[in-house]
Enzyme design. Structure first.
Site, short mmCIF file in Angstrom:
data_model
loop_
_atom_site.label_atom_id
_atom_site.label_comp_id
_atom_site.label_asym_id
_atom_site.label_seq_id
_atom_site.Cartn_x
_atom_site.Cartn_y
_atom_site.Cartn_z
N PRO A 172 0.57 -1.33 0.12
CA PRO A 172 0.05 0.01 -0.02
C PRO A 172 0.84 1.36 -0.03
CG PRO A 172 -0.29 -1.21 2.13
CD PRO A 172 0.64 -2.05 1.22
N GLU A 173 0.51 2.04 -0.68
CA GLU A 173 1.13 3.54 -1.04
C GLU A 173 0.18 4.64 -0.36
OE1 GLU A 173 2.82 4.07 -4.80
OE2 GLU A 173 3.08 1.95 -5.03
N ARG A 198 2.65 -11.93 5.17
CA ARG A 198 4.05 -11.95 5.06
C ARG A 198 4.69 -11.58 6.34
NH1 ARG A 198 6.00 -10.78 -1.07
NH2 ARG A 198 7.83 -11.57 0.05
#
Ligand SMILES: [Zn+2]
Length: 274
Positions: A2-3, A112
């Site tokens: 996500p940015e 992750r």
């Protein structure tokens, strides 16, 4: 990962859901993401606190509590925050469950496990070094054409590498750096210092346009990004070059090229970005 637009979309979702709620309990299924304090201290100390506002700095999400502390979360690759009106059923990727007094909850999952979580008094937020060292917010008044111009002048790096540097500018990642450079008509591998004044001006506007549009479309879902309501974004339909290797450029139809710039897979249009 996500940015800025995705994290901002999540923040707006949290603003609609968790604001004003009091944390009753914290269930820690995996504490490896908690950087400070210790998982035990967080579990013991957070209950009883109420969320009074939300914030974002670059890709960092902030939940401010009524006792002048803040829960800060960086989602990295696969972190997700999902709100539910009813208690959560833990699954194997769920790491933290914040249960609220009224029976609702906010669950943090991270396949992750690269995400990071802090809970600190406001006067200690500078201990989060990545956040304390961030450059200006691209949509704030601190970011100006002059700042961009001065920043690129003596840089030996290529322009894409500079845009990805969070200490130079907060919140841009691979997707929006590629899209902004495309909109500005600038090849990503150009030395930053080679940009002419008019190119700097157009890059400044391109960065703001791309980020503003992406927020409006609730971010880009490439694989598993979801907002706080579990919804995917809509900006992937509007990408002009990112992730479109050998497919037509969204502006001119020329097949999009891919190369590695600044160590990242980079998409550009050989016609629009000469
Ligand atoms: Zn093109």
């Amino acid at each position: 990962m996500p940015e800025l637009p995705e994290v901002e979309t999540i923040r707006r979702g949290l603003e609609q859901t968790v604001l004003g709620r009091e944390i009753a309990a914290v269930q820690i299924l995996y504490g490896g993401n908690i950087k400070a304090p210790s998982p035990d201290e967080l579990q013991a100390g957070l209950p009883g606190r109420r969320i009074v506002s939300t914030g974002r700095r670059g890709k960092y999400l902030q939940l401010f509590m009524n006792d002048h502390s803040a829960l800060v979360i960086h989602l990295r690759m696969t972190g997700k925050l999902v709100f539910a009106e009813s208690p959560a059923c833990p699954d194997k990727h769920m790491h933290l469950i914040f249960s609220f007094r009224d029976g609702s909850c906010l669950a943090y999952t991270d396949v992750r496990k690269f995400g990071t979580v802090w809970w600190l008094p406001l006067h200690r937020l500078d201990e989060i070094r990545g956040m304390a060292g961030l450059g200006p917010e691209p949509l704030s008044d601190d970011f100006t054409p002059m700042y961009l111009q001065q920043g690129i002048q003596d840089r030996k790096t290529n322009i894409k590498g500079l845009l990805l540097n969070q200490e130079f500018l907060a919140g841009l990642g691979n997707i929006y750096a590629d899209e902004a450079l495309h909109l500005a008509g600038i090849r990503p591998d150009r030395p930053a210092s080679s940009l002419e004044k008019r190119e700097v001006a157009s890059l400044f506007h391109a960065i703001r346009t791309v980020l503003t549009d992406a927020i409006q479309w609730r971010g880009t879902t490439m694989s598993d990004y979801r907002d706080a309501g579990g919804q995917s974004g809509g900006f992937q339909e509007r990408l002009r070059v990112y992730g479109r290797r050998d497919r037509p450029c969204g502006s001119c139809g020329t097949p999009v090229c891919r190369m590695v710039v600044a160590g990242r897979g980079t998409h550009f249009c050989p016609l629009c970005q000469q």
